[in-house]
Every structure is written in structure tokens, then in C-alpha cells.
Write a protein that holds these residues in place. Structure first.
Motif, short mmCIF file in Angstrom:
data_model
loop_
_atom_site.label_atom_id
_atom_site.label_comp_id
_atom_site.label_asym_id
_atom_site.label_seq_id
_atom_site.Cartn_x
_atom_site.Cartn_y
_atom_site.Cartn_z
N ALA A 626 3.55 -60.63 -21.50
CA ALA A 626 3.09 -59.03 -21.35
C ALA A 626 4.49 -58.66 -21.82
O ALA A 626 4.39 -57.23 -21.99
N ILE A 627 5.02 -59.25 -22.40
CA ILE A 627 6.89 -58.68 -23.16
C ILE A 627 5.91 -57.84 -23.86
O ILE A 627 7.39 -57.21 -24.78
N GLU A 628 5.18 -58.68 -25.11
CA GLU A 628 4.68 -58.47 -26.83
C GLU A 628 4.50 -56.95 -26.31
O GLU A 628 4.67 -56.47 -27.06
N ALA A 636 8.54 -59.42 -16.76
CA ALA A 636 8.58 -60.28 -17.52
C ALA A 636 9.48 -61.35 -17.94
O ALA A 636 8.93 -62.68 -17.79
N TYR A 637 10.31 -60.35 -18.19
CA TYR A 637 11.51 -61.04 -18.80
C TYR A 637 11.83 -62.30 -17.62
O TYR A 637 12.66 -63.42 -17.16
N LEU A 638 12.75 -61.75 -15.89
CA LEU A 638 13.12 -62.54 -15.58
C LEU A 638 12.40 -63.96 -14.80
O LEU A 638 12.90 -64.98 -14.65
N PHE A 639 11.00 -63.59 -15.20
CA PHE A 639 10.05 -64.70 -13.94
C PHE A 639 10.10 -65.69 -15.21
O PHE A 639 10.21 -66.86 -15.13
N ARG A 640 10.46 -65.04 -16.57
CA ARG A 640 10.04 -66.69 -17.57
C ARG A 640 11.40 -66.94 -17.84
O ARG A 640 11.65 -67.96 -18.32
N ALA A 652 17.26 -70.42 -23.75
CA ALA A 652 16.10 -69.16 -23.53
C ALA A 652 15.83 -68.75 -21.91
O ALA A 652 15.85 -67.21 -22.65
N ALA A 653 16.17 -68.96 -21.00
CA ALA A 653 16.46 -68.79 -19.59
C ALA A 653 17.26 -67.35 -19.98
O ALA A 653 17.40 -66.35 -19.35
N LEU A 654 18.57 -68.45 -20.27
CA LEU A 654 19.68 -66.72 -20.16
C LEU A 654 19.52 -66.28 -21.52
O LEU A 654 19.66 -65.34 -20.84
N ALA A 655 18.65 -66.23 -22.18
CA ALA A 655 18.39 -64.85 -23.09
C ALA A 655 17.81 -63.89 -22.19
O ALA A 655 17.68 -62.66 -22.69
N ASP A 656 17.13 -64.69 -21.30
CA ASP A 656 16.06 -64.10 -21.42
C ASP A 656 16.49 -62.81 -19.55
O ASP A 656 16.30 -61.83 -19.52
N GLU A 662 20.42 -56.77 -20.06
CA GLU A 662 20.74 -54.80 -20.39
C GLU A 662 19.64 -54.42 -20.28
O GLU A 662 19.94 -52.98 -20.52
N LEU A 663 18.61 -54.33 -19.93
CA LEU A 663 17.52 -53.17 -19.85
C LEU A 663 18.01 -52.25 -18.38
O LEU A 663 17.33 -51.46 -18.56
N ASP A 664 18.06 -53.41 -17.05
CA ASP A 664 18.59 -52.69 -16.27
C ASP A 664 19.98 -53.89 -15.50
O ASP A 664 19.79 -53.99 -15.13
#
Length: 794
Positions: A626-628, A636-640, A652-656, A662-664
Motif C-alpha cells: 500500500a505504501i509503495e 498504512a505506515y501507522l499500522f505497519r 523499523a517500527a520507530l521509522a514508520d 512527518e507526513l502529518d
């Protein structure tokens, strides 16, 4: 002043407004036929010395030039004249006959999302022009937006630039300080301090949207602001409209961010997000409506609903509005027909405002013109004016004939070549039997070249005969061949009739009249039982009404008729997901992805179903896909992030979650998600900081309070934990987890009786929710407490 003649031309007939150094009147223009009315604004300098008058004159002329430029927009009143008389300055502007939006945005009466979106889009379109002229309005509010009665268009009036000049002319030179232009409640911080920006107007528009959705008076909007961090956060309002489309809510949030650098920077940006984001809701069903302008292949038009070309007769009748044979028996076009066809062509061009003007004229001449009502219904619908659409479709149903004589060909003018081409053919018609295809070019009708024929004249030739009469055609097929055909007219079913029910049903759907919508879809299905999209639309209305099983049956029927209709699989999958039926949900999303492999939302929804099934790896894989497809897909970032954290993939979770923020940066769930990552890592202070930030952004965020309560318990902050659990319970008294958590902390502190009460409440709620594990854990904790001697905690 009443009766006074100004500039030897404008006679004052009524006072409108007075305040400060300006007065506004209604006047009649005595030099024009009919003495049309106009608006006269008089600006009065407080001093009349030569220097003040010269400066005032220069300022006045500058702003008159600005208003002259702005008046070239069709939804801004035109400047008719400007002049000086008796050391006073006058502006004469076009009078808009209509009502202010204060009559539509009424305290205690929230309006629909569709209406709000319509207002946003129309005003944003105006602001694109205004800001492009280098002008900031500075006083956007409902009373400065007028809906013109003749066509329903919105006009933006009372530009703050004029008020600034009024203030400068009247105030600065009297020894005072310049007054900030604007209205309290609609002004952002930078404007209040005298530094308005283009996006200050966007803030005011966002406040209007919140006011319209919540039904709150303007003065109460400020009470929705976060008391903890007034310098950075935006208005907190989602809890007032819990069913609001989340993407619409996010767009409005970005309009009302207090920090102007974090707010939308241009009206164009907001329009792009409205068109590209809100019209793909995350979990809200997408409702189908026939595409007005059919293209070579079906496409999705993001208007909060999926618009696709309808194969065969249904779509083409929606576009061409055929039927009403008894209106078209005359050989020459009447004025009503001319106006109708002019309106029809504008509908095809998506010029809905222009179409309404032409269709209004047709209906003035012939108030029983069923086709004109139908096309005006479409135009109003696509302008998000559902109530007018309902009225027009009702009239269309009253006056449209159920049959008409034709050969079943629908026409349009090719936008590029301007040639007359087929827009499709009606099922079981003479055109189908002769294999006429969409896109075929009509060269001649009964020996007449179509080069100089209008769309209406060509339609008349096709339908201008009795049943059994012949029409001769010369056609250039899409394959390049040319052929001549003779077709006999038949008495065909008017599919426009059932489409009128469908559009009325869609309009009722968006006014939340789901029962009325279902009744209309029922009738559409009765008239056209093989049309799969009518079942699809009824399924969405049934789902909204809570009839999930009935909705699934409708989606089943839609798929049975058309096994390749992707939206039906997606919506059926969503209902299975909501009902906890994750396996059939995954199957539906599988099929939807097979049919439409580039829809990020479907991957996201399938990912949620995989997570429900315990298949976290598959869920994460779908979130990644979905992110791609949509690199700005915050959910999608949040749930991942959440699922990676659950798998101890903390970095990896922290990066998401960082990407979500950053987006919102005003999305509270991003902070809740990152707080959970920190919590899982054992970094309790950072977790508390993120949960606190989420609460500042959304004081009604139950999950943030609950999670912060867990961390405070771990840090032995008993009172803080109890306060957080209590607040979570206050927000959602049916969530068992805060009761369970508070019960355990009461147990830790020795308050046995209170602990048992909370744990019993938690066990009841777990049982109601079917959470057997939580139920058993709560019972075990109660049993352990009951074995202890009774004591009183702190």
C-alpha cells in the motif's frame, strides 16, 4: 441619505450597513434601463486637510484597481464605478441577489459532508484566482459568502482590502493605530497580529467547515482549541462529528493549524488533496454513480464516490438523457429545446453551473420538460447540491416517458475532432443488431452531412419518426471502414427513467436518508433488474442503515451479474471485516486486487484482515505494498509501525511512526503509535511524552490516556495512572481495558473493594465483546482478591 442622488446617477433606496468610516447602501442606477439596483459603499476620511485627502485618494484608487481586477471572476461582484464627491470616496459594485451562508450554516443544524465539500471546492476555486492576483481576502466568513438565487453559485464579497483602506483613510490619519482587518473566530494568529498571509484565508475557510459540520456557533469554535498548547496545535473537533470521513477531517485539520508554516500553503494544494485524497476513503464505502462524461474506457473520478462508465444503454442514457418523444415532434428546434441541448452539452463538458442556467431557461418555457429536469438533477448532484437534485429527479420521474421511439444510438461531440460520434448503443436496439459500436463516427443522417449539425439537431433526426419508420446512416467505423445502413425505429424502454430513481437514491444517500435511498434503489432495480450497479448502491445504503446481511446479499447479486466489478468485492470484504469474518474478507480483497492491482486501499484493508487472522507477516507485506502505491498513506505506515513493534522490530517500527508524524504532525494516532514503540522498548519517559502530545492534539483520545496509564503504573505513579484510566473510562465507558487496568492498580494499592468493582465491570464488558481471554483474566484477578482479607487503600 435615502432618496439622495450620488454622482448624478445612483439614487439611494436603502441602508445596508454602517460602521467605522464606511457606510453601505442599496441604490438604483438611474441611467440604465429598468433602473437596476447596485451596492454603493461610501468611505469617509476623518480629516479633510489637503495631505490626508491626497493620501486617501491614492489609497482609494489603488484598491479600486484591485477590485476591478477581482471583478473579472464570475463569482466576485464586479466593480461598476468609483468616484470622489464632496471629499468622500465611493465604490459602486454589482448587487448579488441571494442569501448569505449564515442561512445555511445555522447553529444546532449540522449540514452534510457533501454540502461542506461543495462549499469548500467552490470557495477554494475563487481563492485560487484571488490569491493569484496577489490579494488576501482577510474576512472570509459565512456572512461574506452569498449564494445567488438564480443559479445557486456562491459569491465572495466584502474584501478586507477595502476595509483596510477604510481604516487607513479614517483612522491612521486621525492619529490612531491601524485596525486589524478580520472577524474574531475566523482569524488565525498571524492575521490577528497584523501579518496576514494567503493561507490566513484558508484558516477561515477551515473554521467555516468545522462550524458547518458541528452545528456550533462561531464563537464556540474557539472553545474546541487545545488548552495545553495553543501556540502549535489546531482546533480539536473530531469528537463532535464522530462519523466524519477521516480524510476530510485531516484536510480540515491542515486548514486550521495555528502555525501558518504548517498549514496548507495554497488553495490549489487543498483542492488537489480534496480531489486526490478524500475521494478514496479508508474504510467508508464508495458509492457508484454513472459517469457524466463517458470516455473511451471506464475510469475512476474521485469525488467521494467512484464514477465509472456504464456499459451499454444505462450509461448512455445517463449522459444523453433520451426520452420525452412527445416534446420532440416538431421539425425545428424550439427555444426550450435549444436551451435544453445547450445545457446538455455543458453537462457533457462538466460545466454544471452553465448547464443549470440553460436548463433553467428550458424549464421556464416548458415546466413539464422531463429531460431538462433530469439533466439539471445531474448537474445539481455533481455540484453536491443533493436537496435540489432530489427535487429535480422527482420532477423528472413525474414527467419522463417510459418509452420513446429511436434506433438506440446515443451521440456526443468528440472533444478533439468536434465530429459527431456514437456514445454507445442501447441494449436490444436496432443499433446493436447492426453492430454499431461506441466511437463510430456518424457522417450522414438521412443524407444530411453531420458536419454542420448540432447535437440536438442530430438527435432529432434519429428520433423524429414513428415506430417502423426508417433512418439512413453513413458511418465511419472505429476500424476505419465506411458503411451505409438503414435502421427502423422501435419503441424503446427509456432507461433514463430508472436512472432518475438511481440519482435520487444517491442524493438521498448523501443526505443520510438511507431508507429513502433504499426505496429509490428498489424501484431502479424493479425497472432494470439486470443492472449490477443498482444492487451495489443499495448494498451501500443497507450497510449504512446497519443491515449488513442485506448489504452482503446485494453485493453478492452485483457480483453475480458482473463478476468483474471490483468495487463490489472491496465493499463486501469491508463488511466481512467489520463482522469479524476475516477469511472471507481476505478472499474478497484477493479478487479485488486481481481486478485492480494498483489500489493502495485494498492492500491496506487486506492487511488489516491478515492481522486479524494472526498472520502479521502477510499483513505487514500488504501495508508495504500500500505504501509503495501511495507513499503518503499515513494509516498504512501507522499500522505497519504497530505490527512491527509487536514483532519486536522496534527500529523499523520507530521509522514508520516517525514517517507518520512527518507526513502529518497533527495526527494524534502517530504519537500514540510511536509511544507504544517506546513503551515496548522500555523507554517509558519518551512513551509518556508521545502519549501526552497525542492528548494535546486530541483531548478525547481514549487510547492515549489508557496507554499512558499503563506506563504510569509501571513507574509507580499510582495517582497519575488512576487519573488516566478514569479519563479513558469517561471517554469510552464500554471499553473493558481501562476498568481492568484501574482495577489492578487499585489492587496494587490495597483498595480491595474498588479493585473488585472495576474488575467485575471489566469482565462484563469483555464477555459482551466476546473477549474470552480478557474475561478469564479479570475473573482470575477477582478470585485472587476475594481470598485476601478486606483492607482500605489510600
Amino acid at each position: 441619505m435615502i432618496g439622495q442622488l450620488i454622482d448624478g446617477r445612483y439614487q439611494i433606496v436603502r441602508n445596508l450597513d454602517a460602521g467605522g468610516f464606511a457606510k453601505t447602501f442599496i441604490a438604483e442606477d438611474s441611467r440604465r434601463p429598468g433602473r437596476p439596483q447596485c451596492v454603493v459603499k461610501r468611505l469617509e476620511p476623518s480629516q479633510t486637510d489637503a495631505h490626508t485627502l491626497e493620501v486617501s485618494r491614492r489609497l482609494f484608487q489603488r484598491e479600486a484597481e484591485v477590485l476591478e481586477r477581482l471583478g473579472h471572476h464570475p463569482q466576485i461582484p464586479r466593480l461598476l464605478a468609483n468616484f470622489e464627491e464632496n471629499q468622500e470616496f465611493y465604490l459602486v459594485e454589482e448587487l448579488i441577489i441571494g442569501h448569505p451562508l449564515t442561512q445555511e450554516i445555522v447553529t444546532g443544524q449540522p449540514i452534510s459532508e457533501g454540502q461542506v465539500i461543495g462549499i469548500l471546492i467552490e470557495i477554494l476555486d475563487i481563492l485560487v484566482f484571488v490569491h493569484g492576483q496577489g490579494v488576501i481576502h482577510r474576512d472570509i466568513k459565512p456572512s461574506n459568502i452569498i449564494r445567488q438565487h438564480s443559479d445557486g453559485r456562491l459569491f465572495l464579497i466584502d474584501f478586507g482590502a477595502v476595509k483596510e483602506v477604510t481604516t487607513q483613510i479614517g483612522g491612521v490619519y486621525a492619529g490612531g493605530s491601524p485596525t486589524v482587518v478580520g472577524t474574531q473566530g475566523y482569524m488565525p494568529l498571524e492575521q490577528f497580529h497584523g501579518h496576514p498571509r494567503f493561507n490566513s484565508d484558508l484558516y477561515a475557510l477551515g473554521v467555516i467547515a468545522i462550524q458547518a459540520l458541528t452545528g456550533l456557533p462561531a464563537n464556540d469554535i474557539s472553545t474546541l482549541r487545545d488548552p495545553y498548547n495553543p501556540d502549535r496545535t489546531a482546533i480539536v473537533w473530531h469528537h463532535r462529528v464522530p462519523q466524519v470521513n477521516p480524510r476530510l477531517a485531516n484536510i480540515i485539520d491542515r486548514l486550521v493549524v495555528f502555525d501558518c508554516t504548517q498549514r496548507y500553503q495554497s488553495a490549489t494544494d487543498v483542492l488537489n488533496d480534496l480531489r486526490n485524497s478524500i475521494y478514496q476513503p479508508l474504510v467508508e464505502p464508495t458509492i457508484f454513480t454513472p459517469q457524466i462524461q463517458l470516455l473511451e474506457s471506464p475510469q475512476k473520478n474521485k469525488l467521494g464516490l467512484i464514477l465509472a462508465g456504464i456499459g451499454g444503454s444505462m450509461a448512455l442514457l445517463a449522459v444523453m438523457g433520451l426520452g420525452g418523444n412527445y416534446y420532440l415532434q416538431q421539425k425545428s428546434l424550439t427555444q426550450a429545446k435549444k436551451s435544453y441541448y445547450q445545457g446538455l452539452e455543458k453537462v457533457l463538458q462538466q460545466d454544471y453551473k452553465g448547464a443549470i442556467l440553460n436548463l433553467d431557461e428550458a424549464l421556464k418555457i416548458n415546466p413539464k420538460y422531463g429531460q431538462a429536469y433530469y439533466q439539471r438533477c445531474l448537474a445539481n448532484y455533481y455540484q453536491n447540491n443533493e436537496l435540489k437534485a432530489i427535487e429535480d429527479c422527482t420532477q423528472a420521474i413525474n414527467y419522463l416517458p417510459k418509452k420513446y421511439n429511436s434506433v438506440g444510438i446515443y451521440l456526443k461531440v468528440d472533444e478533439k475532432t468536434k465530429a459527431l460520434i456514437t456514445n454507445g448503443v442501447q441494449n436490444d436496439s436496432p443499433a446493436v443488431k447492426e453492430s454499431i459500436k461506441e466511437g463510430d463516427k456518424i457522417l450522414e443522417i438521412d443524407g444530411k452531412s453531420t458536419d454542420n449539425l448540432s447535437l440536438g439537431e442530430a438527435e432529432d433526426l434519429l428520433r423524429g419518426g414513428e415506430v417502423g419508420s426508417s433512418v439512413k446512416l453513413k458511418i465511419a467505423s472505429v476500424d476505419g471502414s465506411t458503411r451505409e445502413l438503414t435502421l427502423k425505429r422501435e419503441n424503446l424502454t427509456n432507461d433514463e427513467f430508472d436512472l432518475a430513481y438511481d440519482f435520487r437514491g444517491l442524493s438521498r444517500y448523501y443526505t443520510q436518508d438511507y431508507q429513502g435511498a433504499i426505496a429509490d434503489f428498489d424501484e431502479a432495480i424493479r425497472l432494470a433488474p439486470i443492472y449490477f450497479k443498482y444492487y451495489y448502491n443499495r448494498g451501500l445504503a443497507r450497510s449504512k442503515q446497519g443491515d449488513k446481511s442485506g448489504a452482503i446479499k446485494d453485493f453478492d447479486k452485483s457480483i453475480e451479474i458482473n463478476a468483474n466489478y471490483e468495487p463490489a468485492y472491496s465493499e463486501r470484504g469491508l463488511i466481512h471485516q467489520l463482522l469479524g469474518q476475516s477469511e472471507p474478507a481476505v478472499k474478497d480483497f484477493d479478487r479485488a486486487i486481481e481486478l485492480e492491482p494498483n489500489n493502495a486501499i485494498t492492500y491496506y484493508n487486506r492487511g488489516n484482515s491478515y492481522i486479524s487472522l494472526g498472520n502479521k507477516e502477510a499483513g505487514i507485506e500488504d501495508y508495504t505494498k500500500a505504501i509503495e502505491l501511495d507513499p503518503k498513506y499515513t494509516n498504512a505506515y501507522l499500522f505497519r509501525c504497530t505490527e512491527r513493534s509487536n514483532l519486536s522490530q522496534h527500529q523499523a517500527a520507530l521509522a514508520d511512526c516517525n514517517q507518520v508524524i512527518e507526513l502529518d504532525p497533527n495526527f494524534p494516532e502517530g504519537y500514540v503509535g510511536r509511544g507504544l514503540v517506546y513503551q515496548n522498548q522500555g523507554d517509558n519517559q519518551k512513551a509518556i511524552a508521545d502519549y501526552t502530545q497525542a492528548i494535546k492534539l486530541d483531548p478525547q483520545n481514549e487510547r492515549a490516556y489508557y496507554n499512558r496509564g499503563i506506563v504510569r503504573r509501571l513507574l509507580a505513579d499510582t495517582q497519575g495512572a488512576i487519573a488516566d484510566y478514569t479519563k479513558a473510562i469517561e471517554i469510552d465507558p464500554n471499553d473493558p481495558f481501562p476498568y481492568h487496568g484501574r482495577g489492578l492498580i487499585y489492587s496494587d494499592s490495597g483498595n480491595r473493594q474498588q479493585a473488585i468493582e472495576d474488575l467485575q465491570k471489566a469482565s462484563q464488558l469483555y464477555l459482551q465483546a466476546g473477549r474470552r481471554s480478557g474475561y478469564n483474566n479479570a475473573l482470575a484477578a477477582i478470585a485472587k482478591l476475594e481470598k485476601q482479607p478486606a483492607t482500605t487503600g489510600n
